[in-house]
Design an enzyme around this catalytic site. Structure first.
Site, PDB file in Angstrom:
ATOM      1  N   ASN A   1      -1.561  -0.384   7.414  1.00 63.30           N
ATOM      2  CA  ASN A   1      -0.957  -1.726   7.341  1.00 63.30           C
ATOM      3  C   ASN A   1       0.116  -2.037   6.296  1.00 63.30           C
ATOM      4  O   ASN A   1       0.425  -3.358   6.565  1.00 63.30           O
ATOM      5  CB  ASN A   1      -1.808  -2.412   7.963  1.00 63.30           C
ATOM      6  CG  ASN A   1      -3.098  -2.636   7.459  1.00 63.30           C
ATOM      7  OD1 ASN A   1      -2.956  -2.459   6.334  1.00 63.30           O
ATOM      8  ND2 ASN A   1      -4.311  -3.128   7.816  1.00 63.30           N
TER       9      ASN A   1
ATOM     10  N   HIS B   1      -1.628  -5.638   1.777  1.00 59.68           N
ATOM     11  CA  HIS B   1      -2.968  -6.289   2.019  1.00 59.68           C
ATOM     12  C   HIS B   1      -2.507  -7.622   0.668  1.00 59.68           C
ATOM     13  O   HIS B   1      -1.841  -8.036  -0.031  1.00 59.68           O
ATOM     14  CB  HIS B   1      -4.339  -5.330   0.061  1.00 59.68           C
ATOM     15  CG  HIS B   1      -5.209  -5.986  -0.202  1.00 59.68           C
ATOM     16  ND1 HIS B   1      -6.313  -6.418   0.819  1.00 59.68           N
ATOM     17  CD2 HIS B   1      -5.242  -6.989  -1.253  1.00 59.68           C
ATOM     18  CE1 HIS B   1      -7.201  -7.081   0.224  1.00 59.68           C
ATOM     19  NE2 HIS B   1      -6.446  -7.505  -1.161  1.00 59.68           N
TER      20      HIS B   1
ATOM     21  N   GLU C   1      -9.821  -9.962  -7.338  1.00 64.38           N
ATOM     22  CA  GLU C   1      -9.073  -9.291  -6.833  1.00 64.38           C
ATOM     23  C   GLU C   1      -7.812  -9.373  -8.618  1.00 64.38           C
ATOM     24  O   GLU C   1      -7.186  -8.216  -8.878  1.00 64.38           O
ATOM     25  CB  GLU C   1      -8.320  -9.592  -5.780  1.00 64.38           C
ATOM     26  CG  GLU C   1      -9.017  -8.799  -5.096  1.00 64.38           C
ATOM     27  CD  GLU C   1      -8.772  -9.030  -3.256  1.00 64.38           C
ATOM     28  OE1 GLU C   1      -7.381  -9.137  -3.283  1.00 64.38           O
ATOM     29  OE2 GLU C   1      -9.906  -9.328  -2.238  1.00 64.38           O
TER      30      GLU C   1
ATOM     31  N   LYS D   1       1.060  -1.312  -0.160  1.00 64.29           N
ATOM     32  CA  LYS D   1      -0.008  -0.259  -0.318  1.00 64.29           C
ATOM     33  C   LYS D   1       0.900   1.185  -0.126  1.00 64.29           C
ATOM     34  O   LYS D   1       2.521   1.244   0.669  1.00 64.29           O
ATOM     35  CB  LYS D   1      -0.692  -0.445   1.744  1.00 64.29           C
ATOM     36  CG  LYS D   1      -2.342  -1.075   1.167  1.00 64.29           C
ATOM     37  CD  LYS D   1      -2.744  -0.865   2.440  1.00 64.29           C
ATOM     38  CE  LYS D   1      -3.875  -2.151   2.826  1.00 64.29           C
ATOM     39  NZ  LYS D   1      -4.286  -2.035   4.135  1.00 64.29           N
TER      40      LYS D   1
ATOM     41  N   TYR E   1     -12.300  -2.544  -3.144  1.00 66.62           N
ATOM     42  CA  TYR E   1     -12.893  -2.605  -2.236  1.00 66.62           C
ATOM     43  C   TYR E   1     -14.210  -3.124  -2.319  1.00 66.62           C
ATOM     44  O   TYR E   1     -15.488  -1.888  -0.845  1.00 66.62           O
ATOM     45  CB  TYR E   1     -12.640  -1.568  -1.198  1.00 66.62           C
ATOM     46  CG  TYR E   1     -11.338  -1.962  -0.697  1.00 66.62           C
ATOM     47  CD1 TYR E   1     -10.404  -2.625   0.035  1.00 66.62           C
ATOM     48  CD2 TYR E   1     -10.163  -0.736  -1.278  1.00 66.62           C
ATOM     49  CE1 TYR E   1      -9.229  -3.156   0.754  1.00 66.62           C
ATOM     50  CE2 TYR E   1      -8.759  -1.239  -0.749  1.00 66.62           C
ATOM     51  CZ  TYR E   1      -8.159  -2.147   0.393  1.00 66.62           C
ATOM     52  OH  TYR E   1      -7.508  -2.046   0.849  1.00 66.62           O
TER      53      TYR E   1
HETATM   54  P1  IDP Z   1      -7.473  -6.867   6.298  1.00 61.24           P
HETATM   55  O1  IDP Z   1      -6.536  -5.959   5.390  1.00 61.24           O
HETATM   56  O2  IDP Z   1      -6.662  -7.262   7.049  1.00 61.24           O
HETATM   57  O3  IDP Z   1      -8.256  -8.385   5.683  1.00 61.24           O
HETATM   58  P2  IDP Z   1     -10.272  -6.383   6.015  1.00 61.24           P
HETATM   59  O4  IDP Z   1     -11.527  -6.135   6.980  1.00 61.24           O
HETATM   60  O5  IDP Z   1     -10.401  -5.969   4.118  1.00 61.24           O
HETATM   61  O6  IDP Z   1      -8.894  -6.313   6.407  1.00 61.24           O
HETATM   62  O7  IDP Z   1     -10.069  -3.954   5.693  1.00 61.24           O
HETATM   63  C1  IDP Z   1      -9.516  -3.558   4.243  1.00 61.24           C
HETATM   64  C2  IDP Z   1      -8.606  -1.998   4.955  1.00 61.24           C
HETATM   65  O8  IDP Z   1      -9.573  -1.226   5.234  1.00 61.24           O
HETATM   66  C3  IDP Z   1      -7.536  -2.440   5.855  1.00 61.24           C
HETATM   67  O9  IDP Z   1      -6.659  -3.189   5.306  1.00 61.24           O
HETATM   68  C4  IDP Z   1      -7.514  -1.393   6.533  1.00 61.24           C
HETATM   69  O10 IDP Z   1      -6.344  -0.565   5.875  1.00 61.24           O
HETATM   70  C5  IDP Z   1      -9.008  -0.597   6.765  1.00 61.24           C
HETATM   71  N1  IDP Z   1     -10.077  -0.846   7.399  1.00 61.24           N
HETATM   72  C6  IDP Z   1     -10.452  -1.790   7.992  1.00 61.24           C
HETATM   73  N2  IDP Z   1     -11.167  -1.651   8.789  1.00 61.24           N
HETATM   74  C7  IDP Z   1     -10.788  -0.377   9.215  1.00 61.24           C
HETATM   75  C8  IDP Z   1     -11.314   0.475  10.215  1.00 61.24           C
HETATM   76  O11 IDP Z   1     -11.544   0.068  11.592  1.00 61.24           O
HETATM   77  N3  IDP Z   1     -11.001   1.512  10.253  1.00 61.24           N
HETATM   78  C9  IDP Z   1     -10.466   1.784   9.464  1.00 61.24           C
HETATM   79  N4  IDP Z   1      -9.918   1.193   8.899  1.00 61.24           N
HETATM   80  C10 IDP Z   1      -9.600  -0.163   8.650  1.00 61.24           C
END
Ligand code: IDP
Length: 142
Positions: free
Chosen positions: A121, A124, A135, A14, A54
Site C-alpha cells: 500500500n 506508512h 518511530e 515502502k 512494527y
Molecule cells: P496502516 O499502515 O494502514 O496503519 P497497520 O494496521 O498499522 O496499517 O498495518 C501495517 C501494515 O501491515 C499495513 O500497511 C500493511 O502493509 C500490513 N498489513 C496490515 N494488516 C494486514 C493483513 O491483514 N494482511 C496482510 N498485511 C497486513
C-alpha cells in the site's frame, strides 16, 4: 491560550512505492498540502529495525511477510512537519486496503490490488503522537 499544534510525523515510502517510482508523487502531495519535509533518507531497512518499528504487529499472521516485504528493497523515510500533520497525513493516505481506499487518497489513487499475503500500500504514516515520536527516533537516530 493553547500553542499552535505543530507536529512531526514519520512517513515511509515502502519498497513497492519506491520501485514503482512514486517517491516524487508522494512527496509532491505532502508538499502541496503545505507540510514541510524536514529530513529525508533512503535505506533498505534491516529486520532488526523493522521489528522495532512494527512492534505492535509481532505475532500476527502477516508479521513475517510484512518484514520480508519491507526489507526487500529501498525505502524512503521522511520527517514531515506541519499543523496536525499526524492526522492529516493519515487522511492523505487513506485506509490500509488500496482496493477500498477512496479516490483522492494516495492508496486509493495509486495502490494496486496485490497477489502476496502482505498488503502492498505504498506508504506508512505514524498513527499517533506517541507512535510518531517512537518511530522518528528509530528511523532518524542520530
Ligand atoms: P496502516 O499502515 O494502514 O496503519 P497497520 O494496521 O498499522 O496499517 O498495518 C501495517 C501494515 O501491515 C499495513 O500497511 C500493511 O502493509 C500490513 N498489513 C496490515 N494488516 C494486514 C493483513 O491483514 N494482511 C496482510 N498485511 C497486513
Amino acid at each position: 491560550m493553547t500553542s499552535t499544534p505543530i507536529e512531526e510525523t514519520l512517513v515511509l515510502i515502502k519498497p513497492d512505492g519506491v520501485e514503482r517510482q512514486l517517491t516524487g508523487e508522494v512527496l509532491a502531495r505532502i508538499e502541496r498540502k503545505g507540510y514541510e519535509l524536514v529530513d529525508l533518507r533512503m535505506l533498505t531497512p534491516s529486520r532488526e529495525l523493522l521489528t522495532r518499528h512494527y512492534l505492535e504487529h509481532e505475532g500476527k499472521p502477516f508479521f513475517e511477510g510484512l518484514l520480508a516485504f519491507m526489507s526487500s528493497g529501498p525505502v524512503v523515510a521522511a520527517r514531515v512537519r506541519g499543523i496536525r500533520v499526524i492526522e492529516g497525513f493519515r487522511s492523505l493516505t487513506g485506509p490500509t486496503d488500496p482496493t477500498t481506499a477512496p479516490p483522492g487518497t494516495i492508496r486509493g489513487d495509486l495502490g494496486r490490488a496485490w497477489e502476496t499475503p502482505t498488503i502492498l500500500n505504498i506508504v506508512h504514516g505514524s498513527d499517533s503522537p506517541e507512535s510518531a515520536a517512537r518511530e522518528l527516533a528509530i528511523w532518524f537516530a542520530a
